[in-house]
Design an enzyme around this catalytic site. Sequence first.
Site, PDB file in Angstrom:
ATOM      1  N   SER A  10      -9.546   2.233   2.577  1.00 38.59           N
ATOM      2  CA  SER A  10      -9.058   2.819   2.378  1.00 38.59           C
ATOM      3  C   SER A  10      -8.391   1.709   0.890  1.00 38.59           C
ATOM      4  O   SER A  10      -7.475   2.201  -0.107  1.00 38.59           O
ATOM      5  CB  SER A  10      -7.998   3.428   2.177  1.00 38.59           C
ATOM      6  N   SER A  24      -9.440  -0.754   6.751  1.00 40.12           N
ATOM      7  CA  SER A  24      -9.038  -0.501   5.889  1.00 40.12           C
ATOM      8  C   SER A  24      -8.471  -1.812   4.926  1.00 40.12           C
ATOM      9  O   SER A  24      -8.190  -2.117   3.745  1.00 40.12           O
ATOM     10  CB  SER A  24      -8.214   0.614   5.443  1.00 40.12           C
ATOM     11  N   LYS A  66       1.197  -0.755  -0.045  1.00 35.82           N
ATOM     12  CA  LYS A  66       0.303  -0.146  -0.113  1.00 35.82           C
ATOM     13  C   LYS A  66       0.875   1.107   0.415  1.00 35.82           C
ATOM     14  O   LYS A  66       2.197   1.343   0.859  1.00 35.82           O
ATOM     15  CB  LYS A  66      -1.128   0.099   1.424  1.00 35.82           C
TER      16      LYS A  66
END
Length: 493
Positions: free
Chosen positions: A163, A187, A88
């Site tokens: 997210s 997330s 990420k």
Amino acid sequence: MNQYLVPEEGLTSKSAAELAQLIHSGEVSSRDVTQAHLDRIAEIDGTLNSFLHVGADEALAAADAVDASLKAGDAPASNLAGVPLALKDVFVTTDAPTTCASKILEGYMAPYDATVTKKIREAGIPILGKTNMDEFAMGSSTENSAYGPTRNPWDTERTPGGSGGGTSAALAAGLAPLGIGTDTGGSIRQPAALTNTVGVKPTYGTVSRYGLVACASSLDQGGPSARTVLDTALLHEVIAGHDKYDATSVDRAVPDVVAAAREGAKGDLRGLKVGVVKQFDREGYQPGVLESFHAGVEKLTELGAEIVEVDCPHFDDALAAYYLILPCEVSSNLARFDGMRYGLRVGDDGTHSAEQVMAMTRAAGFGAEVKRRIILGTYALSVGYYDAYYLQAQRVRTLIAQDFANAYEKVDVLVSPTTPTTAFKLGEKAEDPLAMYNFDLCTLPLNLAGLCGMSVPAGLASDTGLPVGMQIMAPAFQDDRLYKVGAAFEAAR
Ligand code: GLN
């Protein structure tokens, strides 16, 4: 409804554990495995947009180093050496930009590696690239990325959640067998649920946050994701552990999550008490989600677990408390993006004051949701409002932690659906912040209490045909329980 799911057979359809075995036994090279994933990224990520940056040369160089060391007769650097990963874009990396999907950090190169990045490299895991996310990890659909939304491989008109939608979409589509995310309010677990993958939010303080760009520091936690429970455990083992560079890092032995996953796969949950959270098993949720969830609970019974209904009355207030505490912390953490220290600078032409440059940079660099939260947080922390909002929210937080403590006196783990519905359409909630926030209601409580949780696939909803996630929650530092129950559930399905 275009689908880009992991292909039936080949290097990109195998689990990380299978790939590691093939690589460590010399049957295939890490280069071939890494190249196969890079090829698949080149083939379909134009549609999915799960990567913000692909580091093909760096990934292949890392793969070659693993191959050379295995050829020289060295033991693999870790159980996952040679198996590539999607990171990420919120963990800093010296060899790739770190943007947090924000314009304000476009092209930003960090001068050091995050501890998680470093551990991944030391484990011999090639990093394929940096994945898309909601800007600074604020959002539940990856639509708040400044670089365009990620699409869900199950239906490209839908979001993969957020997210960390980029990482989860990459896993589901076979662009990577391993992924790293962060879970501040869901997330990791939420996009895992929407993409039929596995995601774990480890206990707060057990995975280093050094080099993790802060969203809300009292909640942020990095964690692993993959397509199987065992793969997730193998990655958990690599990234967890004490770090003297993170003041919130806990100096405590990491539970043996890999052994727990292997034990769980035997499918025996006799003696285990499972609590079904009453607050998250109610009308208003999508019927297909509840149906899959109830079938999942039935499976746990068949595996020998005892099911108890558990009342956690303050979970109903988690959403309000979270969406006060998080903006407060965000308003402070994001003050550092001022056009002076990192990334973007606007208006620096000799005609503007430093204050004007800061204001212009922040106005141009942040997206709407990030601005909304900075403004909300600044307001809630201001003189006269602090007691009414922030302090009140912190009290609710304590009550939620007490609900968990009471529950764990009676049961070993708690379960709920991970999300109230399956994946929603792109644009469906984008204009309605409250609808977007509401989608997080099942995942937030354990972040507020600092505990751990997993989302594990629970089948496809009969009404939408889309993936449903079952959330498993456990007490602090008992992350191994998640893996035992998750692996048993996965094996039974
Ligand atoms: N969806 C939640 C939010 O918008 C959770 C985000 C996260 O875990 N980073 O805050």
